[in-house]
Write a protein that holds these residues in place. Structure first.
Motif, PDB file in Angstrom:
ATOM      1  N   PRO A  69     -65.133 -43.160 -27.621  1.00  0.00           N
ATOM      2  CA  PRO A  69     -64.086 -42.818 -28.061  1.00  0.00           C
ATOM      3  C   PRO A  69     -64.023 -42.114 -29.270  1.00  0.00           C
ATOM      4  N   GLU A  70     -65.321 -41.738 -29.728  1.00  0.00           N
ATOM      5  CA  GLU A  70     -65.346 -41.096 -31.016  1.00  0.00           C
ATOM      6  C   GLU A  70     -65.301 -39.680 -30.788  1.00  0.00           C
ATOM      7  N   TYR A  71     -65.434 -39.249 -29.446  1.00  0.00           N
ATOM      8  CA  TYR A  71     -65.584 -37.862 -28.903  1.00  0.00           C
ATOM      9  C   TYR A  71     -64.116 -37.531 -28.376  1.00  0.00           C
ATOM     10  N   SER A  72     -63.827 -36.273 -28.622  1.00  0.00           N
ATOM     11  CA  SER A  72     -62.739 -35.465 -28.029  1.00  0.00           C
ATOM     12  C   SER A  72     -62.652 -35.288 -26.534  1.00  0.00           C
ATOM     13  N   SER A  73     -61.612 -35.509 -25.924  1.00  0.00           N
ATOM     14  CA  SER A  73     -61.286 -35.179 -24.493  1.00  0.00           C
ATOM     15  C   SER A  73     -60.623 -33.478 -24.267  1.00  0.00           C
ATOM     16  N   ARG A  74     -60.824 -33.016 -25.366  1.00  0.00           N
ATOM     17  CA  ARG A  74     -59.846 -31.616 -25.060  1.00  0.00           C
ATOM     18  C   ARG A  74     -60.905 -30.652 -24.320  1.00  0.00           C
ATOM     19  N   VAL A  75     -60.294 -29.782 -23.622  1.00  0.00           N
ATOM     20  CA  VAL A  75     -61.070 -28.946 -22.948  1.00  0.00           C
ATOM     21  C   VAL A  75     -60.416 -27.457 -23.330  1.00  0.00           C
ATOM     22  N   GLN A  76     -61.307 -26.488 -22.945  1.00  0.00           N
ATOM     23  CA  GLN A  76     -61.288 -25.073 -23.693  1.00  0.00           C
ATOM     24  C   GLN A  76     -60.466 -24.251 -22.363  1.00  0.00           C
ATOM     25  N   ALA A  77     -60.661 -24.610 -21.342  1.00  0.00           N
ATOM     26  CA  ALA A  77     -60.079 -23.829 -20.011  1.00  0.00           C
ATOM     27  C   ALA A  77     -59.716 -24.732 -18.868  1.00  0.00           C
ATOM     28  N   VAL A  78     -58.902 -24.328 -17.949  1.00  0.00           N
ATOM     29  CA  VAL A  78     -58.475 -24.957 -16.828  1.00  0.00           C
ATOM     30  C   VAL A  78     -58.348 -23.992 -15.777  1.00  0.00           C
ATOM     31  N   VAL A  79     -59.037 -24.499 -14.635  1.00  0.00           N
ATOM     32  CA  VAL A  79     -58.620 -23.918 -13.308  1.00  0.00           C
ATOM     33  C   VAL A  79     -57.708 -24.947 -12.317  1.00  0.00           C
ATOM     34  N   ASN A  80     -56.448 -24.346 -12.204  1.00  0.00           N
ATOM     35  CA  ASN A  80     -55.595 -25.154 -11.432  1.00  0.00           C
ATOM     36  C   ASN A  80     -55.206 -24.479 -10.137  1.00  0.00           C
ATOM     37  N   TYR A  81     -56.129 -25.253  -9.020  1.00  0.00           N
ATOM     38  CA  TYR A  81     -55.596 -24.727  -7.688  1.00  0.00           C
ATOM     39  C   TYR A  81     -54.616 -25.716  -7.367  1.00  0.00           C
ATOM     40  N   TYR A  82     -53.428 -25.138  -6.976  1.00  0.00           N
ATOM     41  CA  TYR A  82     -52.199 -25.639  -6.189  1.00  0.00           C
ATOM     42  C   TYR A  82     -52.037 -27.103  -6.581  1.00  0.00           C
ATOM     43  N   GLY A  83     -51.782 -27.243  -7.987  1.00  0.00           N
ATOM     44  CA  GLY A  83     -51.744 -28.527  -8.523  1.00  0.00           C
ATOM     45  C   GLY A  83     -50.188 -28.704  -8.974  1.00  0.00           C
ATOM     46  N   LEU A  84     -49.791 -29.885  -8.936  1.00  0.00           N
ATOM     47  CA  LEU A  84     -48.552 -30.391  -9.328  1.00  0.00           C
ATOM     48  C   LEU A  84     -48.549 -30.308 -10.732  1.00  0.00           C
ATOM     49  N   THR A  85     -47.602 -29.677 -11.447  1.00  0.00           N
ATOM     50  CA  THR A  85     -47.303 -29.646 -13.158  1.00  0.00           C
ATOM     51  C   THR A  85     -45.936 -30.090 -13.433  1.00  0.00           C
ATOM     52  N   ASP A  86     -45.046 -30.002 -12.759  1.00  0.00           N
ATOM     53  CA  ASP A  86     -43.621 -30.485 -13.141  1.00  0.00           C
ATOM     54  C   ASP A  86     -43.048 -31.491 -11.902  1.00  0.00           C
ATOM     55  N   LEU A  87     -43.593 -32.897 -12.100  1.00  0.00           N
ATOM     56  CA  LEU A  87     -43.049 -33.512 -10.940  1.00  0.00           C
ATOM     57  C   LEU A  87     -41.744 -33.708 -10.700  1.00  0.00           C
ATOM     58  N   LEU A  88     -40.819 -33.446 -11.667  1.00  0.00           N
ATOM     59  CA  LEU A  88     -39.497 -33.579 -11.686  1.00  0.00           C
ATOM     60  C   LEU A  88     -38.762 -32.479 -10.705  1.00  0.00           C
ATOM     61  N   SER A  89     -39.448 -31.090 -10.670  1.00  0.00           N
ATOM     62  CA  SER A  89     -38.918 -30.260 -10.023  1.00  0.00           C
ATOM     63  C   SER A  89     -39.595 -29.791  -8.665  1.00  0.00           C
ATOM     64  N   LEU A  90     -40.403 -31.042  -8.254  1.00  0.00           N
ATOM     65  CA  LEU A  90     -41.170 -30.764  -6.945  1.00  0.00           C
ATOM     66  C   LEU A  90     -40.187 -30.604  -5.697  1.00  0.00           C
ATOM     67  N   ASP A  91     -39.050 -30.997  -5.592  1.00  0.00           N
ATOM     68  CA  ASP A  91     -38.044 -30.722  -4.637  1.00  0.00           C
ATOM     69  C   ASP A  91     -36.881 -29.901  -4.842  1.00  0.00           C
ATOM     70  N   SER A  92     -36.917 -29.335  -5.992  1.00  0.00           N
ATOM     71  CA  SER A  92     -35.929 -28.378  -6.329  1.00  0.00           C
ATOM     72  C   SER A  92     -35.828 -26.989  -5.583  1.00  0.00           C
ATOM     73  N   GLU A  93     -36.556 -26.845  -4.999  1.00  0.00           N
ATOM     74  CA  GLU A  93     -37.103 -25.510  -4.286  1.00  0.00           C
ATOM     75  C   GLU A  93     -37.649 -25.848  -2.825  1.00  0.00           C
ATOM     76  N   PRO A  94     -36.751 -26.863  -2.045  1.00  0.00           N
ATOM     77  CA  PRO A  94     -37.373 -27.518  -0.474  1.00  0.00           C
ATOM     78  C   PRO A  94     -38.070 -26.268   0.228  1.00  0.00           C
ATOM     79  N   ILE A  95     -39.116 -26.430   0.894  1.00  0.00           N
ATOM     80  CA  ILE A  95     -40.026 -25.649   1.552  1.00  0.00           C
ATOM     81  C   ILE A  95     -39.561 -25.887   3.023  1.00  0.00           C
ATOM     82  N   PRO A  96     -39.217 -25.068   3.882  1.00  0.00           N
ATOM     83  CA  PRO A  96     -38.854 -25.320   5.358  1.00  0.00           C
ATOM     84  C   PRO A  96     -40.143 -25.939   5.925  1.00  0.00           C
ATOM     85  N   GLY A  97     -39.897 -27.102   6.600  1.00  0.00           N
ATOM     86  CA  GLY A  97     -41.320 -27.723   7.118  1.00  0.00           C
ATOM     87  C   GLY A  97     -42.152 -28.389   6.270  1.00  0.00           C
TER      88      GLY A  97
END
Length: 334
Positions: free
Chosen positions: A195-223
């Motif tokens: 716990p004495e160390y930080s968990s902060r990161v300096q950069a992120v690579v996000n492949y097709y990740g979920l970032t806003d769960l509340l809007s997941l179904d706001s734009e339905p995808i056919p199929g």
């Protein structure tokens, strides 16, 4: 809508998270290569002299299985190297540290991670508690514990503790994005050690990740998948349907925590992703840019989830773009 400050979010989210981690079934994620085939000896040597060290314990939470990671080390360790934390996908319900993030990439995924290591990085591919073992935020607690472990063991493995990147696909992209936006949220640290160390990161690579769960179904995808349902992976992750627990859904969304001190992001998403709408990449990209944080957005034309449908050349281009981004943000070639 104004994004709440972290100072406001922390106590609210702490209460939500204390009250309470699955996305897509196994059919939507490539099965990992059998570990016995990948690691036939205590270590494995890859192209470029990279050494693979499997099954190193990084955290042990009382009541759960020990959590391990696989390290990929560059051949010459005469100086400190940036670290890359790779987080597998699988809908939070399946997968392991050897699971691929680019479906059509030739060879095995560990070979791709070794290629990154050969450029002068220490790569840590982690396992974490799945939703069948523990609800959110356990998965994020584990990812943060892995980052802290790398810092605690920086001297042993030749790591520069000030240059750490989080990289993941799908559920792993979700967790990588959260690592990038929750560096100062104490309520999400967990009890995974160091716990004495930080968990902060300096950069992120996000492949097709979920970032806003509340809007997941706001734009339905056919199929495409419906995320607000009893069978959805998000229900397994949170322990409730999205519409029934919006506070928990917000607490598990990277966009909730965005602020000006967040990590730089590369967001890569297929235009024909039937599992996670490309809008999810746009959501975090827009939020980060609004906060003044560096963010790149790359759409892969015609690609489905895990970049299915791409050619080997497209797959190689995705990996090349990823490595170039990491190089620019934290690498020795800046």
């Amino acid at each position: 809508m104004q994004t709440p400050s972290k100072a406001f979010v922390r106590p609210v989210m702490a209460a939500v998270l204390l009250c309470g981690a699955t996305l897509f079934g196994a059919s939507a994620w490539s099965a990992p290569v059998e570990r016995a085939e990948l690691f036939k000896q205590p270590h494995t040597r890859y192209a470029g002299g990279v050494i693979g060290l499997p099954d190193i314990e990084y955290s042990s939470v009382v009541g759960y299985r020990p959590l391990n990671l696989d390290l990929y080390l560059p051949v010459a360790r005469h100086k400190k190297y940036p670290a890359v934390v790779y987080i597998h996908g699988g809908g939070w319900r399946t997968g392991s540290s050897t699971g691929t993030a680019i479906d059509t990439l030739p060879g095995t995924w560990p070979e791709a991670l070794a290629e990154v290591a050969s450029r002068g990085y220490v790569v840590a591919a982690i396992n974490y508690r799945l939703a069948g073992e523990a609800r959110f935020p356990a998965q994020l607690h584990d990812a943060k514990a892995a980052v802290r472990w790398l810092r605690a063991n920086a001297q042993t493995y030749g790591i520069d503790p000030d240059r750490i990147v989080a990289w993941g696909g799908s559920a792993g992209g979700h967790l990588a994005a959260l690592l990038g936006t929750t560096g100062g949220v104490d309520a999400l640290e967990g009890s995974g050690g160091n716990p004495e160390y930080s968990s902060r990161v300096q950069a992120v690579v996000n492949y097709y990740g979920l970032t806003d769960l509340l809007s997941l179904d706001s734009e339905p995808i056919p199929g495409g998948l419906v995320h607000d349902s009893p069978e959805a992976a998000e229900t397994g992750l949170l322990g409730c349907q999205l519409s029934e627990c919006p506070d928990k859904a917000a607490a598990a969304s990277a966009v909730t925590y965005v602020s000006g001190d967040d990590a730089a992001f590369l967001n890569v998403h297929g235009t024909h992703d039937l599992a996670v709408s490309p809008q999810q990449a746009r959501a975090i990209h827009t939020a980060l840019q609004t906060a003044g944080v560096y963010s790149e957005l790359m759409y892969v034309d015609g690609a489905n989830h895990i970049f299915k449908g791409t050619s080997p050349a497209q797959a190689a281009d995705i990996l090349r773009t990823t490595i170039e981004f990491i190089d620019r943000q934290v690498g020795n070639r800046r």
